[in-house]
Design a protein around this motif. Structure first.
Motif, PDB file in Angstrom:
ATOM      1  N   ALA A  78       0.969  -1.119   0.000  1.00  0.00           N
ATOM      2  CA  ALA A  78       0.131  -0.026   0.130  1.00  0.00           C
ATOM      3  C   ALA A  78       0.976   1.169   0.003  1.00  0.00           C
ATOM      4  N   GLY A  79       0.547   2.287  -0.990  1.00  0.00           N
ATOM      5  CA  GLY A  79       1.206   3.655  -0.782  1.00  0.00           C
ATOM      6  C   GLY A  79       2.342   3.472  -1.895  1.00  0.00           C
ATOM      7  N   ILE A  80       3.319   4.477  -1.450  1.00  0.00           N
ATOM      8  CA  ILE A  80       4.205   4.944  -2.697  1.00  0.00           C
ATOM      9  C   ILE A  80       5.321   3.905  -2.311  1.00  0.00           C
ATOM     10  N   PRO A  81       6.516   3.789  -3.160  1.00  0.00           N
ATOM     11  CA  PRO A  81       7.451   2.744  -2.860  1.00  0.00           C
ATOM     12  C   PRO A  81       8.429   3.127  -1.652  1.00  0.00           C
ATOM     13  N   ASN A  82       8.831   2.232  -1.232  1.00  0.00           N
ATOM     14  CA  ASN A  82       9.742   2.342   0.065  1.00  0.00           C
ATOM     15  C   ASN A  82      11.252   2.034  -0.393  1.00  0.00           C
ATOM     16  N   VAL A  83      11.346   1.329  -1.143  1.00  0.00           N
ATOM     17  CA  VAL A  83      12.611   0.716  -1.601  1.00  0.00           C
ATOM     18  C   VAL A  83      13.012   1.247  -3.010  1.00  0.00           C
ATOM     19  N   TYR A  84      12.365   1.001  -4.081  1.00  0.00           N
ATOM     20  CA  TYR A  84      12.547   1.164  -5.401  1.00  0.00           C
ATOM     21  C   TYR A  84      13.048   2.604  -5.791  1.00  0.00           C
ATOM     22  N   PRO A  85      14.141   2.752  -6.609  1.00  0.00           N
ATOM     23  CA  PRO A  85      14.792   1.810  -7.220  1.00  0.00           C
ATOM     24  C   PRO A  85      15.862   0.861  -6.996  1.00  0.00           C
ATOM     25  N   SER A  86      15.980   0.870  -5.516  1.00  0.00           N
ATOM     26  CA  SER A  86      17.268  -0.076  -4.949  1.00  0.00           C
ATOM     27  C   SER A  86      16.833  -1.485  -5.233  1.00  0.00           C
ATOM     28  N   SER A  87      17.919  -2.239  -5.064  1.00  0.00           N
ATOM     29  CA  SER A  87      17.915  -3.562  -5.268  1.00  0.00           C
ATOM     30  C   SER A  87      18.345  -4.286  -4.176  1.00  0.00           C
ATOM     31  N   GLY A  88      17.744  -5.632  -3.692  1.00  0.00           N
ATOM     32  CA  GLY A  88      18.240  -6.056  -2.510  1.00  0.00           C
ATOM     33  C   GLY A  88      16.999  -6.625  -1.436  1.00  0.00           C
ATOM     34  N   ASP A  89      17.703  -7.211  -0.381  1.00  0.00           N
ATOM     35  CA  ASP A  89      16.577  -7.508   0.481  1.00  0.00           C
ATOM     36  C   ASP A  89      16.274  -6.666   1.555  1.00  0.00           C
ATOM     37  N   PHE A  90      15.049  -5.977   1.658  1.00  0.00           N
ATOM     38  CA  PHE A  90      14.641  -4.993   2.409  1.00  0.00           C
ATOM     39  C   PHE A  90      13.312  -5.428   3.328  1.00  0.00           C
ATOM     40  N   THR A  91      13.230  -5.092   4.392  1.00  0.00           N
ATOM     41  CA  THR A  91      12.253  -5.469   5.155  1.00  0.00           C
ATOM     42  C   THR A  91      10.954  -4.652   5.010  1.00  0.00           C
ATOM     43  N   GLN A  92      11.112  -3.712   4.155  1.00  0.00           N
ATOM     44  CA  GLN A  92       9.916  -2.828   3.886  1.00  0.00           C
ATOM     45  C   GLN A  92       9.111  -3.129   2.582  1.00  0.00           C
ATOM     46  N   THR A  93       9.445  -4.407   1.964  1.00  0.00           N
ATOM     47  CA  THR A  93       8.822  -4.667   0.884  1.00  0.00           C
ATOM     48  C   THR A  93       7.879  -6.026   1.208  1.00  0.00           C
ATOM     49  N   ALA A  94       7.042  -6.446   0.328  1.00  0.00           N
ATOM     50  CA  ALA A  94       6.095  -7.492   0.353  1.00  0.00           C
ATOM     51  C   ALA A  94       6.779  -8.664   0.032  1.00  0.00           C
ATOM     52  N   VAL A  95       6.585  -9.610   0.713  1.00  0.00           N
ATOM     53  CA  VAL A  95       7.330 -11.133   0.398  1.00  0.00           C
ATOM     54  C   VAL A  95       6.560 -12.122   0.810  1.00  0.00           C
ATOM     55  N   PHE A  96       6.204 -13.094  -0.106  1.00  0.00           N
ATOM     56  CA  PHE A  96       5.394 -14.150   0.001  1.00  0.00           C
ATOM     57  C   PHE A  96       6.083 -15.541   0.804  1.00  0.00           C
ATOM     58  N   ARG A  97       5.621 -16.192   1.370  1.00  0.00           N
ATOM     59  CA  ARG A  97       6.041 -17.331   2.355  1.00  0.00           C
ATOM     60  C   ARG A  97       7.115 -18.078   1.625  1.00  0.00           C
ATOM     61  N   THR A  98       6.804 -18.786   0.324  1.00  0.00           N
ATOM     62  CA  THR A  98       7.860 -19.564  -0.287  1.00  0.00           C
ATOM     63  C   THR A  98       8.283 -19.143  -1.505  1.00  0.00           C
ATOM     64  N   TYR A  99       9.421 -19.906  -2.004  1.00  0.00           N
ATOM     65  CA  TYR A  99       9.881 -19.827  -3.143  1.00  0.00           C
ATOM     66  C   TYR A  99      10.618 -21.008  -3.654  1.00  0.00           C
ATOM     67  N   GLY A 100      11.037 -21.106  -4.781  1.00  0.00           N
ATOM     68  CA  GLY A 100      11.575 -21.985  -5.510  1.00  0.00           C
ATOM     69  C   GLY A 100      10.480 -23.650  -5.305  1.00  0.00           C
ATOM     70  N   THR A 101      11.461 -24.675  -5.348  1.00  0.00           N
ATOM     71  CA  THR A 101      10.511 -25.815  -5.347  1.00  0.00           C
ATOM     72  C   THR A 101      10.645 -26.674  -4.094  1.00  0.00           C
ATOM     73  N   TRP A 102      11.241 -25.819  -3.251  1.00  0.00           N
ATOM     74  CA  TRP A 102      11.974 -26.554  -1.699  1.00  0.00           C
ATOM     75  C   TRP A 102      10.873 -27.150  -1.177  1.00  0.00           C
ATOM     76  N   TRP A 103       9.808 -26.303  -1.104  1.00  0.00           N
ATOM     77  CA  TRP A 103       8.387 -26.736  -0.123  1.00  0.00           C
ATOM     78  C   TRP A 103       7.795 -27.867  -0.850  1.00  0.00           C
ATOM     79  N   ASP A 104       8.014 -28.345  -2.204  1.00  0.00           N
ATOM     80  CA  ASP A 104       7.549 -29.552  -2.693  1.00  0.00           C
ATOM     81  C   ASP A 104       8.297 -30.568  -2.620  1.00  0.00           C
ATOM     82  N   ARG A 105       9.549 -30.277  -1.953  1.00  0.00           N
ATOM     83  CA  ARG A 105      10.523 -31.367  -1.718  1.00  0.00           C
ATOM     84  C   ARG A 105      10.809 -31.740  -0.371  1.00  0.00           C
ATOM     85  N   CYS A 106       9.893 -31.677   0.420  1.00  0.00           N
ATOM     86  CA  CYS A 106      10.132 -31.768   1.857  1.00  0.00           C
ATOM     87  C   CYS A 106       9.022 -33.024   2.529  1.00  0.00           C
TER      88      CYS A 106
END
Length: 620
Positions: A78-106
């Protein structure tokens, strides 16, 4: 001999339609982009374009962050950008719980539903409200880390800020494409070519698939461009080719209009053919096997060809496993009513994401389960915001054979409703991620559901004493194989000791972001010694994890496949090398923000152990 040519003609036409659809699907992204570009160039500039950021996040399926924080949560969209155009891992962004195929291989991975259409690949979603309803001309998505997860953008006809709810809620796909691998994790502004729609919208939905990503995707903001008045098309718009017509028909079949699917389900008028062609000569079982590869809409269309195929397409044996999640925008009370007679033998049912904004009523859901629930073994209801206490009561009464229940992100269910789940003593899998389950109800569930093998309590913030919960698990749930305690705020070494002593079959344990656990108490050493079958262990963001813990894992948990120690300051390269040498099956090692593990060390370990994906996140 009676003529069979009419029947063969119908089957040939159906086969031709299937081939045409497959050919179109292969180039769907290219065709959509071409048509969207053409439609954008046809629009005449009759009014001023409005540019707006999301005002509010209305709904989402998961996020990495806590329910009581803003770090890594969907609310950051919600609202204006907090990070962009910077790149990297920032706490001010929206992140989903999973990535890759790791959760399908446990060990906790669930078997997929068959007959899922190839065009549906969404794993997560987020819905955003904007101030002004507009006819969209562009959607900009600001991605700041590992872009490429967005696979579908939809617009809704309902205005979330209107006092008068619409008679019908319509969703329209603005853009869709299969997951793609983006080179590099750097930030970008993603602006796909969207198609024009014939209604104004201020409700946009993003659907994502992170299976091709090397790490969590991070989104910063979404910008909606649009005009208040419906664009007037130029004369070029009147020149329509057959490909465009064909594509429109395909979108009606697989799009988001509820009427289309319901009409297909309800059609009972069949043409009278002299015979059923050569299908009369095939065994019933063989025809059933052939039809088992068709999606639900395809079954509905094939049922209109002749009486024999209608009989096959309506046979309850075709609906033993049924996933309606791909058609979430089209499923309503009428759909469930039409499906009742076909689902009397159903064992697996997926209604995830369906029924929201009044599409499914409690009464219709209850009627369906009363007719079709007796054989149900698996029930997926994630993000089902129509669910209430009555629904859970009906589930426990009408589904006596239920073994798997997924209520992930069903955050509208009141706390007292979860007491009903304790009546289902046959449960083997229970997913309560992001629900309002309380301690009393959970203790009752654990006491009566002793067959539990997989339990997810991630982000369940209303549980007051996780040590008591862990003690009950150790005493009652001896068959537990996987346990998710992600962001559990108050479990201590006492609860871990009870858990490790009583649940020694555990193969998967997620203790990510559990701040009350300290390595100095010996809790992680105790885990390693008591749980030799561990394959997945997440100790994310626990800064106290040290070399001793890693060496105990190397000595005792040789079957380890996935380990997350993000954020620790106490682990050295030497202990990691011991772990990698001992755990031959290790495939994922997350050492992001581990202060002693720099990029040089990661490169050296990657060279020595090429079969292990060693992740080192960064911030610029």
């Amino acid at each position: 001999m009676p003529p069979v040519f009419p029947m063969l003609t119908v089957l040939s036409m159906f086969y031709y339609m299937c081939l045409r659809r497959r050919a179109r699907t292969a180039t769907r992204g290219e065709m959509n982009s071409r048509r969207a570009i053409e439609s954008n160039t046809r629009a005449l500039p009759i009014n001023v374009e409005i540019v707006q950021y999301a005002k509010e996040v209305l709904d989402f399926s998961s996020h990495y962050g806590s329910e009581n924080s803003m770090s890594y949560t969907m609310w950051n969209l919600a609202g204006i950008p907090n990070v962009y155009p910077s790149s990297g891992d920032f706490t001010q962004t929206a992140v989903f719980r999973t990535y890759g195929t790791w959760w399908d291989r446990c060990p906790s991975a669930r078997l997929p539903f068959k007959r899922t259409p190839p065009t549906f690949c969404s794993q997560d979603y987020v819905e955003l409200a904007f101030e002004e309803p507009v006819y969209p001309t562009a959607v900009h998505i600001l991605e700041t880390y590992h872009p490429g997860a967005v696979v579908r953008i939809l617009a809704c006809s309902a205005n979330p800020y209107s006092q008068n709810p619409p008679a019908e809620v319509r969703w329209e796909v603005l853009w869709s494409e299969a997951p793609t691998k983006v080179n590099g994790p750097q930030a970008r502004q993603f602006t796909p070519c969207i198609k024009q729609i014939n209604f104004p919208t201020n409700l946009i939905r993003l659907e994502v698939n992170s299976s091709l990503l090397d790490y969590y995707t991070e989104l910063d903001a979404v910008v909606l461009h649009g005009v208040k008045e419906r664009p007037v098309l130029s004369l070029k718009a009147s020149m329509i080719d057959l490909n465009d017509i064909d594509e429109d028909e395909d979108e009606e079949k697989y799009g988001c209009g509820m009427d289309t699917l319901n009409k297909q389900l309800s059609i009972v008028t069949l043409r009278e053919w002299p015979t059923n062609g050569y299908f009369d000569k095939l065994p019933y079982e063989l025809i059933q096997l052939i039809l088992s590869h068709l999606t639900v809409p395809d079954l509905c269309r094939l049922a209109q060809t002749c009486k024999l195929l209608y009989q096959h397409c309506c046979d309850p044996l075709q609906y033993i496993h049924l996933s309606l999640q791909p058609y979430w925008a089209r499923i309503n009370d009428t759909s469930l009513e039409y499906l009742q007679s076909r689902c009397t033998l159903i064992q697996w049912l997926n209604l995830s994401w369906t029924g929201n904004r009044g599409a499914i009523s409690v009464s219709a859901f209850s009627r369906f389960l009363k007719v079709c629930g007796s054989e149900l073994v698996r029930l997926e209801l994630s993000c089902g915001h129509f669910l209430n206490e009555t629904c859970l009561e009906v589930i426990t009464e009408m589904c006596p054979n239920l073994q798997e229940l997924n209520l992930s992100s069903c955050d509208k269910i009141p706390p007292q409703a979860f007491n009903h789940i304790a009546k289902v003593g046959s449960l083997k899998r229970l997913i309560l991620y992001r629900t309002k389950v309380e301690q009393t109800a959970l203790l009752s569930i654990l006491n009566f559901c002793s067959e539990l093998q997989h339990l997810s309590l991630g982000s369940c913030v209303m549980i007051e004493d996780y040590d008591l919960i862990a003690s009950m698990m150790g005493a009652k749930c001896k068959k537990l194989r996987s346990l998710d305690l992600w962001r559990c705020k108050n479990i201590t070494e006492s609860g871990i000791a009870e858990l490790a002593s009583g649940c020694q079959l555990l193969e998967e344990l997620d203790l990510g972001w559990c701040p009350t656990l300290q390595s100095s108490t010996g809790c992680f050493t105790n885990l390693a010694r008591k749980l030799p079958n561990l394959q997945k262990l997440f100790l994310t963001a626990n800064r106290s994890v040290c070399d001793t813990d890693i060496e105990e894992l190397a000595a005792n948990c040789t079957h380890l496949r996935q380990l997350d120690i993000l954020g620790t300051r106490m682990v050295s390269p030497a202990s990691l090398r011991k772990l990698l040498q001992s755990c031959k099956d290790l495939s994922l090692l997350d050492v992001s923000f581990c202060s002693q593990i720099d990029n040089r060390v990661v490169l050296e370990l990657n060279a020595s152990f090429p079969n292990v994906f060693i992740k080192k996140s960064f911030t610029q």
